[in-house]
Design a protein around this motif. Structure first.
Motif, PDB file in Angstrom:
ATOM      1  N   VAL A   9     103.415 -39.131  57.600  1.00  0.00           N
ATOM      2  CA  VAL A   9     103.764 -37.811  58.118  1.00  0.00           C
ATOM      3  C   VAL A   9     104.853 -37.924  59.183  1.00  0.00           C
ATOM      4  CG1 VAL A   9     102.900 -35.805  59.397  1.00  0.00           C
ATOM      5  CG2 VAL A   9     101.518 -36.826  57.572  1.00  0.00           C
ATOM      6  N   ALA A  10     104.784 -38.946  60.039  1.00  0.00           N
ATOM      7  CA  ALA A  10     105.799 -39.129  61.075  1.00  0.00           C
ATOM      8  C   ALA A  10     107.168 -39.328  60.444  1.00  0.00           C
ATOM      9  CB  ALA A  10     105.441 -40.315  61.959  1.00  0.00           C
ATOM     10  N   ALA A  11     107.226 -40.126  59.358  1.00  0.00           N
ATOM     11  CA  ALA A  11     108.504 -40.348  58.676  1.00  0.00           C
ATOM     12  C   ALA A  11     109.017 -39.052  58.062  1.00  0.00           C
ATOM     13  CB  ALA A  11     108.331 -41.421  57.605  1.00  0.00           C
ATOM     14  N   ALA A  12     108.133 -38.289  57.430  1.00  0.00           N
ATOM     15  CA  ALA A  12     108.553 -37.021  56.824  1.00  0.00           C
ATOM     16  C   ALA A  12     108.997 -36.025  57.885  1.00  0.00           C
ATOM     17  CB  ALA A  12     107.405 -36.443  55.995  1.00  0.00           C
ATOM     18  N   THR A  30     107.421 -28.043  66.025  1.00  0.00           N
ATOM     19  CA  THR A  30     107.241 -29.401  65.516  1.00  0.00           C
ATOM     20  C   THR A  30     105.793 -29.647  65.142  1.00  0.00           C
ATOM     21  OG1 THR A  30     109.081 -30.217  66.864  1.00  0.00           O
ATOM     22  CG2 THR A  30     107.514 -31.846  66.062  1.00  0.00           C
ATOM     23  N   ARG A  31     104.877 -29.209  65.989  1.00  0.00           N
ATOM     24  CA  ARG A  31     103.453 -29.411  65.691  1.00  0.00           C
ATOM     25  C   ARG A  31     103.015 -28.586  64.484  1.00  0.00           C
ATOM     26  NH1 ARG A  31      99.741 -30.558  70.980  1.00  0.00           N
ATOM     27  NH2 ARG A  31     101.039 -32.191  71.897  1.00  0.00           N
ATOM     28  N   GLN A  32     103.569 -27.388  64.359  1.00  0.00           N
ATOM     29  CA  GLN A  32     103.222 -26.543  63.210  1.00  0.00           C
ATOM     30  C   GLN A  32     103.693 -27.208  61.919  1.00  0.00           C
ATOM     31  OE1 GLN A  32     104.851 -22.621  63.464  1.00  0.00           O
ATOM     32  NE2 GLN A  32     103.569 -21.807  61.830  1.00  0.00           N
ATOM     33  N   ARG A  35     101.464 -30.155  61.201  1.00  0.00           N
ATOM     34  CA  ARG A  35     100.171 -29.746  60.640  1.00  0.00           C
ATOM     35  C   ARG A  35     100.288 -29.502  59.137  1.00  0.00           C
ATOM     36  NH1 ARG A  35      95.024 -30.068  62.452  1.00  0.00           N
ATOM     37  NH2 ARG A  35      95.440 -29.004  64.443  1.00  0.00           N
ATOM     38  N   ALA A  36     101.366 -28.834  58.717  1.00  0.00           N
ATOM     39  CA  ALA A  36     101.555 -28.567  57.289  1.00  0.00           C
ATOM     40  C   ALA A  36     101.746 -29.861  56.509  1.00  0.00           C
ATOM     41  CB  ALA A  36     102.757 -27.639  57.094  1.00  0.00           C
ATOM     42  N   LEU A  37     102.528 -30.782  57.058  1.00  0.00           N
ATOM     43  CA  LEU A  37     102.744 -32.064  56.390  1.00  0.00           C
ATOM     44  C   LEU A  37     101.458 -32.881  56.321  1.00  0.00           C
ATOM     45  CD1 LEU A  37     106.191 -33.040  57.972  1.00  0.00           C
ATOM     46  CD2 LEU A  37     105.760 -32.425  55.578  1.00  0.00           C
ATOM     47  N   ILE A  38     100.629 -32.780  57.349  1.00  0.00           N
ATOM     48  CA  ILE A  38      99.343 -33.484  57.345  1.00  0.00           C
ATOM     49  C   ILE A  38      98.449 -32.944  56.239  1.00  0.00           C
ATOM     50  CG2 ILE A  38      97.194 -33.795  58.643  1.00  0.00           C
ATOM     51  CD1 ILE A  38      98.962 -33.925  61.192  1.00  0.00           C
ATOM     52  N   GLU A  39      98.393 -31.628  56.089  1.00  0.00           N
ATOM     53  CA  GLU A  39      97.565 -31.030  55.037  1.00  0.00           C
ATOM     54  C   GLU A  39      98.024 -31.509  53.663  1.00  0.00           C
ATOM     55  OE1 GLU A  39      94.895 -29.376  55.499  1.00  0.00           O
ATOM     56  OE2 GLU A  39      95.038 -29.093  57.673  1.00  0.00           O
ATOM     57  N   GLU A  40      99.356 -31.593  53.472  1.00  0.00           N
ATOM     58  CA  GLU A  40      99.877 -32.074  52.188  1.00  0.00           C
ATOM     59  C   GLU A  40      99.502 -33.532  51.965  1.00  0.00           C
ATOM     60  OE1 GLU A  40     104.062 -31.444  52.231  1.00  0.00           O
ATOM     61  OE2 GLU A  40     103.905 -29.260  52.509  1.00  0.00           O
ATOM     62  N   LEU A  65      89.629 -36.095  58.412  1.00  0.00           N
ATOM     63  CA  LEU A  65      90.786 -36.973  58.284  1.00  0.00           C
ATOM     64  C   LEU A  65      92.047 -36.280  58.790  1.00  0.00           C
ATOM     65  CD1 LEU A  65      92.079 -39.595  57.348  1.00  0.00           C
ATOM     66  CD2 LEU A  65      92.212 -38.637  55.026  1.00  0.00           C
ATOM     67  N   ALA A  66      92.210 -34.995  58.456  1.00  0.00           N
ATOM     68  CA  ALA A  66      93.384 -34.254  58.922  1.00  0.00           C
ATOM     69  C   ALA A  66      93.421 -34.189  60.447  1.00  0.00           C
ATOM     70  CB  ALA A  66      93.381 -32.843  58.331  1.00  0.00           C
TER      71      ALA A  66
END
Length: 458
Positions: A9-12, A30-32, A35-40, A65-66
């Motif tokens: 997620v950090a790389a994305a 950035t956090r929003q 959060r979306a990238l984490i869910e994916e 996990l998320a």
């Protein structure tokens, strides 16, 4: 798995920010996006897990996990639950699997590991340094010490390279915005002493607050600063922001200054770009300040601080580590000697005598090991009355303990009582019982521990 997903997620997220740099400056956005990238990422992991094992993870497992990935990416990982717990006062980490927590009125207790390895713990600390270090703080073999302020005003100190494992200490100021009235309710001072300290601030007396670690020096300093008139222009100088006087709202003219660590490149024996509190003081004096507050005096900055107190309008404050109130003068002299070869004991004593009006000492009686609680309170208020016959500052005990009461109660009227009366102090408050205005002596499981009765002068 959380650590691996965090890296993905950090790389994305880094790629997204590279495409839209303006969005990277907005922490909420950035956090929003994160959060979306984490869910994916968690959804992809969940699908892969179901294919590999024939059973999909539960919704609760996906959610846990998320949250773990989010905490690693934007917060403090597995350390975060302890940072969120308002009852936690101290967190001590002696390697990833040796974690100890002290809660309010409880002894230290060991808790589960906060990382799977010491390398993972160092990675977590490096992430925290990037987010909270102002750009110049890091933890590495070249910079083995890390000091940070975390969200909520907590202070983190970490060591690696000079210790066999990574060591971390996190301290929380549980009383973030207390007034002197609040400290009366907490038992730190009584009504008489609260009124006295408030008058000291209004009368522009220079005050040094002393005590050992964790007794409440910063909280008392912050509470006393609440007595400064709202439109006075003051400066705060700290290694890491802890006072937060510029955010609490009472004072409208605060110039907050924070020391800066170097970037690790040595120039003339110092890190390039380093700025100490002592070096910030001359700049502070050019900011039209009526008072200067130093969060903690630790080294040679004590000399410019004392000179500010001597030459300024008065009303400046600072804190200093000292085990007993009568060690303070020698502790100041020790720090003054770090200033340079031109400094001597006699000059340090003269600086102290000319600069300080009062020393306010905090103490703690910890009875948690026997089922009691931690009692934090002011034990002494010493007036500094110039140089004594021995060439040392003359100290008189204005408030101090008695044989049956370890907390500060009136002893001798201060020499500057008229100044305090002009600032609104009612001198009749000093004519009270042997227990001051406390309703009863301090309730200790093992009574005693008070100081010498009467007013001690040294």
């Amino acid at each position: 798995m959380a650590r691996e997903l965090k890296r993905q997620v950090a790389a994305a997220l880094h790629e997204r920010v590279a495409q839209d740099p303006a969005a990277g400056t907005d922490q909420a956005t950035t956090r929003q996006r994160g959060r979306a990238l984490i869910e994916e990422a968690v959804a992809r992991w969940s699908d892969a897990h179901a294919l590999a094992h024939g059973v999909p993870p539960t919704r609760e497992q996906d959610r846990a996990l998320a949250e773990a990935v989010y905490d690693l990416l934007f917060r403090a990982g597995r350390l975060q639950p302890y940072l969120d717990d308002p009852e936690v006062e101290n967190i001590l980490v002696n390697g990833c699997d040796q974690v100890w927590v002290a809660r309010v009125d409880q002894p230290l207790r060991q808790v589960p590991p906060i990382a799977d390895s010491d390398d993972e713990l160092i990675e977590l600390l490096q992430d925290l340094a990037r987010r909270h270090g102002g750009g110049e703080r890091t933890l590495s073999t070249a910079s083995p010490m890390l000091a940070l302020r975390l969200e909520g005003g907590m202070r983190l100190q970490a060591l690696t390279g000079v210790t066999p494992r990574p060591y971390v200490a996190v301290r929380r100021h549980r009383v973030a915005s207390a007034t002197l009235g609040d400290l009366v309710q907490l038992g730190t001072v009584d009504h008489t002493l609260a009124a006295f300290l408030a008058a000291c601030i209004r009368a522009r007396k220079n005050v040094m607050i002393t005590g050992t670690q964790g007794v409440g020096k910063t909280s008392l300093l912050r509470a006393m600063a609440g007595e400064i008139p709202a439109d006075e222009r003051i400066g705060t100088l700290e290694s890491e922001y802890e006072l937060w006087l510029h955010t609490l709202g009472h004072l409208r003219q605060v110039v907050p200054m924070e020391a800066r660590e170097g970037n690790g490149e040595r120039v003339d024996g110092r890190s390039a770009g380093e700025l100490s509190i002592g070096e910030l003081i001359p700049a502070a004096l050019r900011m039209s300040l009526s008072r200067i507050i130093v969060g903690e005096v630790r080294s040679a900055e004590v000399v410019p601080m004392l000179r500010v107190m001597t030459n300024g309008e008065g009303g400046s404050m600072c804190t200093l580590h000292a085990r007993t109130p009568h060690m303070v003068v020698d502790r100041i002299a020790e720090l003054c000697l770090e200033y340079g070869a031109q400094m001597t004991d006699s000059l340090a004593y003269r600086l102290t005598a000319n600069a300080l009006d009062f020393i306010v000492h905090l103490a703690m009686v910890d009875e948690t090991a026997i089922g009691g609680r931690r009692h934090r309170f002011v034990s002494h208020v010493l007036e500094v009355s110039g140089l004594g016959e021995s060439g040392r500052p003359a100290l008189s005990t204005v408030f101090g303990p008695t044989a049956g009461e370890p907390r500060a109660v009136p002893q001798l009227p201060p020499a500057c009582l008229d100044d305090l009366r002009r600032a609104g102090f009612d001198a009749r408050l000093l004519e009270v019982s042997p227990h001051g205005s406390w309703a009863a002596p301090l309730d200790l499981r093992i009574p005693g521990g008070g100081g010498r009765p009467g007013g001690e002068t040294r």
